[in-house]
Design a protein around this motif. Structure first.
Motif, PDB file in Angstrom:
ATOM      1  N   LEU A  76       0.829  -1.211   0.000  1.00  0.00           N
ATOM      2  CA  LEU A  76       0.000   0.000   0.000  1.00  0.00           C
ATOM      3  C   LEU A  76       0.864   1.262   0.000  1.00  0.00           C
ATOM      4  O   LEU A  76       0.525   2.250  -0.673  1.00  0.00           O
ATOM      5  CB  LEU A  76      -0.933   0.000   1.211  1.00  0.00           C
ATOM      6  N   ALA A  77       1.972   1.226   0.751  1.00  0.00           N
ATOM      7  CA  ALA A  77       2.868   2.382   0.773  1.00  0.00           C
ATOM      8  C   ALA A  77       3.498   2.605  -0.599  1.00  0.00           C
ATOM      9  O   ALA A  77       3.641   3.745  -1.062  1.00  0.00           O
ATOM     10  CB  ALA A  77       3.954   2.172   1.828  1.00  0.00           C
ATOM     11  N   THR A  78       3.875   1.510  -1.257  1.00  0.00           N
ATOM     12  CA  THR A  78       4.445   1.621  -2.602  1.00  0.00           C
ATOM     13  C   THR A  78       3.389   2.112  -3.584  1.00  0.00           C
ATOM     14  O   THR A  78       3.661   2.977  -4.426  1.00  0.00           O
ATOM     15  CB  THR A  78       4.985   0.257  -3.062  1.00  0.00           C
ATOM     16  N   ASP A  79       2.189   1.572  -3.474  1.00  0.00           N
ATOM     17  CA  ASP A  79       1.087   1.993  -4.339  1.00  0.00           C
ATOM     18  C   ASP A  79       0.813   3.486  -4.198  1.00  0.00           C
ATOM     19  O   ASP A  79       0.497   4.168  -5.184  1.00  0.00           O
ATOM     20  CB  ASP A  79      -0.170   1.193  -3.987  1.00  0.00           C
ATOM     21  N   PHE A  80       0.949   4.021  -2.982  1.00  0.00           N
ATOM     22  CA  PHE A  80       0.699   5.444  -2.738  1.00  0.00           C
ATOM     23  C   PHE A  80       1.591   6.334  -3.598  1.00  0.00           C
ATOM     24  O   PHE A  80       1.189   7.425  -4.008  1.00  0.00           O
ATOM     25  CB  PHE A  80       0.907   5.767  -1.256  1.00  0.00           C
ATOM     26  N   LEU A  81       2.809   5.854  -3.889  1.00  0.00           N
ATOM     27  CA  LEU A  81       3.725   6.655  -4.701  1.00  0.00           C
ATOM     28  C   LEU A  81       3.203   6.868  -6.115  1.00  0.00           C
ATOM     29  O   LEU A  81       3.636   7.800  -6.803  1.00  0.00           O
ATOM     30  CB  LEU A  81       5.098   5.982  -4.748  1.00  0.00           C
ATOM     31  N   GLY A  82       2.286   5.994  -6.552  1.00  0.00           N
ATOM     32  CA  GLY A  82       1.702   6.151  -7.878  1.00  0.00           C
ATOM     33  C   GLY A  82       0.363   6.840  -7.874  1.00  0.00           C
ATOM     34  O   GLY A  82      -0.205   7.111  -8.933  1.00  0.00           O
ATOM     35  N   GLU A  83      -0.166   7.126  -6.682  1.00  0.00           N
ATOM     36  CA  GLU A  83      -1.413   7.876  -6.562  1.00  0.00           C
ATOM     37  C   GLU A  83      -1.145   9.361  -6.792  1.00  0.00           C
ATOM     38  O   GLU A  83      -0.007   9.818  -6.665  1.00  0.00           O
ATOM     39  CB  GLU A  83      -2.018   7.653  -5.177  1.00  0.00           C
ATOM     40  N   PRO A  84      -2.180  10.148  -7.112  1.00  0.00           N
ATOM     41  CA  PRO A  84      -1.944  11.568  -7.424  1.00  0.00           C
ATOM     42  C   PRO A  84      -1.142  12.328  -6.375  1.00  0.00           C
ATOM     43  O   PRO A  84      -0.218  13.064  -6.708  1.00  0.00           O
ATOM     44  CB  PRO A  84      -3.373  12.123  -7.562  1.00  0.00           C
ATOM     45  N   LEU A  85      -1.480  12.152  -5.092  1.00  0.00           N
ATOM     46  CA  LEU A  85      -0.770  12.896  -4.053  1.00  0.00           C
ATOM     47  C   LEU A  85       0.669  12.428  -3.933  1.00  0.00           C
ATOM     48  O   LEU A  85       1.599  13.247  -3.880  1.00  0.00           O
ATOM     49  CB  LEU A  85      -1.497  12.733  -2.713  1.00  0.00           C
ATOM     50  N   GLY A  86       0.876  11.127  -3.879  1.00  0.00           N
ATOM     51  CA  GLY A  86       2.233  10.614  -3.769  1.00  0.00           C
ATOM     52  C   GLY A  86       3.085  10.992  -4.960  1.00  0.00           C
ATOM     53  O   GLY A  86       4.256  11.382  -4.815  1.00  0.00           O
ATOM     54  N   ALA A  87       2.517  10.895  -6.159  1.00  0.00           N
ATOM     55  CA  ALA A  87       3.252  11.266  -7.368  1.00  0.00           C
ATOM     56  C   ALA A  87       3.598  12.747  -7.364  1.00  0.00           C
ATOM     57  O   ALA A  87       4.708  13.148  -7.759  1.00  0.00           O
ATOM     58  CB  ALA A  87       2.429  10.910  -8.601  1.00  0.00           C
ATOM     59  N   ALA A  88       2.658  13.574  -6.901  1.00  0.00           N
ATOM     60  CA  ALA A  88       2.905  15.015  -6.854  1.00  0.00           C
ATOM     61  C   ALA A  88       4.043  15.349  -5.907  1.00  0.00           C
ATOM     62  O   ALA A  88       4.866  16.234  -6.185  1.00  0.00           O
ATOM     63  CB  ALA A  88       1.632  15.747  -6.427  1.00  0.00           C
ATOM     64  N   VAL A  89       4.122  14.637  -4.780  1.00  0.00           N
ATOM     65  CA  VAL A  89       5.205  14.870  -3.821  1.00  0.00           C
ATOM     66  C   VAL A  89       6.555  14.507  -4.446  1.00  0.00           C
ATOM     67  O   VAL A  89       7.530  15.270  -4.347  1.00  0.00           O
ATOM     68  CB  VAL A  89       4.974  14.056  -2.541  1.00  0.00           C
ATOM     69  N   LEU A  90       6.622  13.349  -5.102  1.00  0.00           N
ATOM     70  CA  LEU A  90       7.870  12.924  -5.728  1.00  0.00           C
ATOM     71  C   LEU A  90       8.304  13.904  -6.823  1.00  0.00           C
ATOM     72  O   LEU A  90       9.461  14.343  -6.867  1.00  0.00           O
ATOM     73  CB  LEU A  90       7.716  11.528  -6.329  1.00  0.00           C
ATOM     74  N   VAL A  91       7.376  14.228  -7.711  1.00  0.00           N
ATOM     75  CA  VAL A  91       7.702  15.125  -8.824  1.00  0.00           C
ATOM     76  C   VAL A  91       8.059  16.514  -8.302  1.00  0.00           C
ATOM     77  O   VAL A  91       9.024  17.138  -8.769  1.00  0.00           O
ATOM     78  CB  VAL A  91       6.528  15.191  -9.813  1.00  0.00           C
ATOM     79  N   GLY A  92       7.300  17.000  -7.324  1.00  0.00           N
ATOM     80  CA  GLY A  92       7.585  18.324  -6.770  1.00  0.00           C
ATOM     81  C   GLY A  92       8.958  18.406  -6.142  1.00  0.00           C
ATOM     82  O   GLY A  92       9.690  19.390  -6.317  1.00  0.00           O
ATOM     83  N   ALA A  93       9.342  17.360  -5.407  1.00  0.00           N
ATOM     84  CA  ALA A  93      10.664  17.350  -4.785  1.00  0.00           C
ATOM     85  C   ALA A  93      11.769  17.332  -5.838  1.00  0.00           C
ATOM     86  O   ALA A  93      12.778  18.036  -5.716  1.00  0.00           O
ATOM     87  CB  ALA A  93      10.789  16.133  -3.865  1.00  0.00           C
ATOM     88  N   ALA A  94      11.572  16.524  -6.888  1.00  0.00           N
ATOM     89  CA  ALA A  94      12.587  16.439  -7.943  1.00  0.00           C
ATOM     90  C   ALA A  94      12.697  17.751  -8.714  1.00  0.00           C
ATOM     91  O   ALA A  94      13.805  18.207  -9.032  1.00  0.00           O
ATOM     92  CB  ALA A  94      12.252  15.294  -8.891  1.00  0.00           C
ATOM     93  N   VAL A  95      11.566  18.369  -9.017  1.00  0.00           N
ATOM     94  CA  VAL A  95      11.576  19.653  -9.733  1.00  0.00           C
ATOM     95  C   VAL A  95      12.270  20.719  -8.897  1.00  0.00           C
ATOM     96  O   VAL A  95      13.076  21.509  -9.408  1.00  0.00           O
ATOM     97  CB  VAL A  95      10.139  20.082 -10.082  1.00  0.00           C
ATOM     98  N   THR A  96      11.971  20.747  -7.608  1.00  0.00           N
ATOM     99  CA  THR A  96      12.618  21.718  -6.716  1.00  0.00           C
ATOM    100  C   THR A  96      14.136  21.530  -6.724  1.00  0.00           C
ATOM    101  O   THR A  96      14.905  22.501  -6.804  1.00  0.00           O
ATOM    102  CB  THR A  96      12.089  21.568  -5.280  1.00  0.00           C
ATOM    103  N   GLY A  97      14.582  20.269  -6.660  1.00  0.00           N
ATOM    104  CA  GLY A  97      16.012  19.999  -6.706  1.00  0.00           C
ATOM    105  C   GLY A  97      16.651  20.468  -7.998  1.00  0.00           C
ATOM    106  O   GLY A  97      17.741  21.056  -7.991  1.00  0.00           O
TER     107      GLY A  97
END
Length: 230
Positions: A76-97
């Motif tokens: 479920l935790a891994t699945d969350f990374l592909g959900e809209p909120l989880g994906a937005a967090v990952l992409v946002g962090a990478a874009v900021t970097g």
């Protein structure tokens, strides 16, 4: 995307310099081949499982028959990374970097790479028409698997360019990152009963087909708008 193309010189003037590509020239030919082979797999699997509503022979042999409560939480935790909120967090962090590193074209690739990979799976699902748990649940290819694979592949590509890795080391890093991310998300989707194993494979290959092409396009467009050195 022109900010990373110029640098200040004495007297306040600027001079052109080669911009850092998001897809290393040393890797372009190799990833062109990877993208072509991955696209072929996506098409073949889509043709084989078009219109199906149950697991195929390959799926039945490698399917996960449920997981314990601890492993389900991991899934479920891994699945969350592909959900809209989880994906937005990952992409946002990478874009900021990328922006902190003053590498705007890399930020563009992070968004475009993941977005186009997921968008491609969204377009393919109704064309293939494969379902799971009923006719309303289109399953091929897996969008969650495509997203995390594309994201990991993009970050690894950028790390390869940033660290100046050679062809062998760079190719190994990028493919290893894509494999680990795709395997993790694919396992989670199968364990949760959201996808068949071949759906996950199709999502993984979709990311491998789309992301290198996206990186090449980002470089091409950015370089086309680069001012000519004087």
């Amino acid at each position: 995307m022109a900010e990373d193309l110029i640098r200040p010189t004495r007297g306040g003037r600027t001079a052109g310099r080669p911009a850092r590509a998001v897809l290393s020239p040393a890797l372009r030919a190799w990833f062109g081949l990877v993208a072509a082979l991955a696209a072929l797999v996506v098409v073949v699997l889509g043709a084989v499982y078009a219109g199906d509503g149950e697991a195929g022979g390959v799926d039945a042999r490698i399917a996960v028959d449920g997981v314990g409560s601890s492993w389900r939480r991991v899934a479920l935790a891994t699945d969350f990374l592909g959900e809209p909120l989880g994906a937005a967090v990952l992409v946002g962090a990478a874009v900021t970097g990328c922006l902190l590193l003053r590498w705007p074209r890399a930020a563009v690739l992070v968004v475009a790479g993941a977005g186009l990979a997921v968008g491609t799976t969204t377009l393919l699902k109704p064309l293939v028409g494969r379902t799971i748990h009923g006719h309303d649940n289109l399953s091929y290819p897996s969008g969650h698997t495509a997203f995390l694979t594309a994201f990991a592949l993009t970050v690894a590509l950028l790390a390869t360019g940033r660290l100046g890795l050679g062809r062998t080391a760079g190719l190994s890093l990028v493919l290893a990152a894509a494999l680990v991310a795709g395997a993790a998300m694919g396992w989670a989707q199968v364990a949760l009963g959201a996808h068949y194993p071949t759906d996950a494979l199709g999502g993984w290959c979709t990311a491998l087909a789309v992301t290198p092409v996206t990186a090449w396009l980002v470089d091409t467009v950015a370089d086309a708008g680069r001012p000519e050195p004087r």
